[in-house]
Design an enzyme around this catalytic site. Sequence first.
Site, PDB file in Angstrom:
ATOM      1  N   SER A  51      -1.944  -2.939   2.094  1.00  0.00           N
ATOM      2  CA  SER A  51      -1.854  -1.883  -0.134  1.00  0.00           C
ATOM      3  C   SER A  51      -1.344  -1.942  -0.421  1.00  0.00           C
ATOM      4  O   SER A  51      -0.965  -0.926  -1.620  1.00  0.00           O
ATOM      5  CB  SER A  51      -3.414  -1.324   0.922  1.00  0.00           C
ATOM      6  OG  SER A  51      -3.290  -0.207   2.136  1.00  0.00           O
ATOM      7  N   ASP A 371      -3.999   8.964  -1.333  1.00  0.00           N
ATOM      8  CA  ASP A 371      -5.210   9.517  -0.559  1.00  0.00           C
ATOM      9  C   ASP A 371      -5.521   9.975   1.618  1.00  0.00           C
ATOM     10  O   ASP A 371      -6.536   9.632   1.744  1.00  0.00           O
ATOM     11  CB  ASP A 371      -5.937   8.198  -0.958  1.00  0.00           C
ATOM     12  CG  ASP A 371      -5.977   7.033  -0.363  1.00  0.00           C
ATOM     13  OD1 ASP A 371      -4.455   7.198   0.570  1.00  0.00           O
ATOM     14  OD2 ASP A 371      -6.413   6.089  -0.817  1.00  0.00           O
ATOM     15  N   HIS A 374      -2.638   6.097   1.143  1.00  0.00           N
ATOM     16  CA  HIS A 374      -1.516   5.539   0.376  1.00  0.00           C
ATOM     17  C   HIS A 374      -0.856   6.515  -0.068  1.00  0.00           C
ATOM     18  O   HIS A 374      -1.555   7.867  -0.281  1.00  0.00           O
ATOM     19  CB  HIS A 374      -1.660   5.297  -0.016  1.00  0.00           C
ATOM     20  CG  HIS A 374      -3.206   3.377   0.590  1.00  0.00           C
ATOM     21  ND1 HIS A 374      -4.603   3.514   0.694  1.00  0.00           N
ATOM     22  CD2 HIS A 374      -2.924   2.846   0.817  1.00  0.00           C
ATOM     23  CE1 HIS A 374      -5.043   2.685   1.236  1.00  0.00           C
ATOM     24  NE2 HIS A 374      -4.059   1.940   1.838  1.00  0.00           N
TER      25      HIS A 374
END
Length: 403
Positions: A51, A371, A374
């Site tokens: 991610s 968040d 990240h």
Amino acid sequence: MASRVHPLLVAFLVVLLVGTCQARPAPGKAASSSPSGVVDGITAIYNFGDSISDTGNYLREGAAAGAMMEHTVAPPYGAAIGGATGRCSDGYLMIDYLAKDLGLPLLNPYLDKGADFTHGVNFAVTGATALDAAALARIGVAAPHTNSSLSVQLQWFRDFMSATTKSPAEVRDKLASSLVMVGEIGGNDYNYAFAANRPRPGGRSAADVGRMVTGVVESVVLVPEVVRSVVGAAREVLEMGATRVVIPGNFPLGCAPSYLAAVDETERAAYDGNGCLVGLNLFAQMHNVLLQQGIRELRRSYPEATVAYADYFGAYVRMLERACEMGFDGAALTNACCGAGGGKYNFEMERMCGAGGTAVCARPEERISWDGVHLTQRAYSVMAELLYHKGFASPAPVKFPHQ
């Protein structure tokens, strides 16, 4: 978590270790035309990862309902760039800033079958692991978000090269003018092992301590295998003809709001001067030490290639230490911008960014964490600057004109 856990965690990891301020402009939209200029002979980027660098593969795989990452493919993700694109941030990522600096279009995700891949392909998938599901399952760890592990991404890479070239020699020619990014990947292998054994919210019992220690032990067992997988992937692309490979290390896990909230240690000695958990940062450094050993072996085997180590750990710590002069809110360095609004880290695993009851902070550009897992677009911009223009990737994989 009970205060007695931290010394045990630190001692265990130390033994193993001894044994071994201005925002940059955001990148423009992806273009299908040729880049305006070639920087240091690089005409394409091929990226493997999770991610931290996924630009839309997980979105196209289809986020599983109820999965922890299901909200990353919808607003408020992408708020700074006009909408969600599958990037796990409010905007662009390090890979986007690197492409922009090289004068290349932003990397399209491999699973966007109608995309232009003239100047590279992004194989990264949110939630991906360095080890495949079977290897993780052998120690009781599940990969809940995607089966597109590093080995799967490597197969995509082979398939792409087979479909776009006619011979191994043509592959070598293509890779000779390319930059290959092998990671960041491996962090999720550890995340899943930790998460499977995390204590209950507010847990202080002996059972909670036991679960955390089990998670640590499982994660430590994984480190050599994870590193072997990453180094092996890099070796394969070097064998195919890659001449410039970047292998990032792990972030300082102990600085992530998600881990800080999960551990919730009460002893001040558990934290360093940046407010990060010492024990978890030692774990991340253990991974990085072993990874750098593997990179040195690659350099000996492929002396004509540039194999760079991207020090994500060091760059992140530098960002924390100089946060105020870089324009970040010094009072919220370990707080998630988007979260449930509860607790000192603004992070709840059961209500992650985008879920009901969560909200976005007023000024994301002043936050490091988006968040809790990240980073914000602004933080990724700073990280890219430190890595590729300020020497935190060594040896420099790209020689920019002004350097």
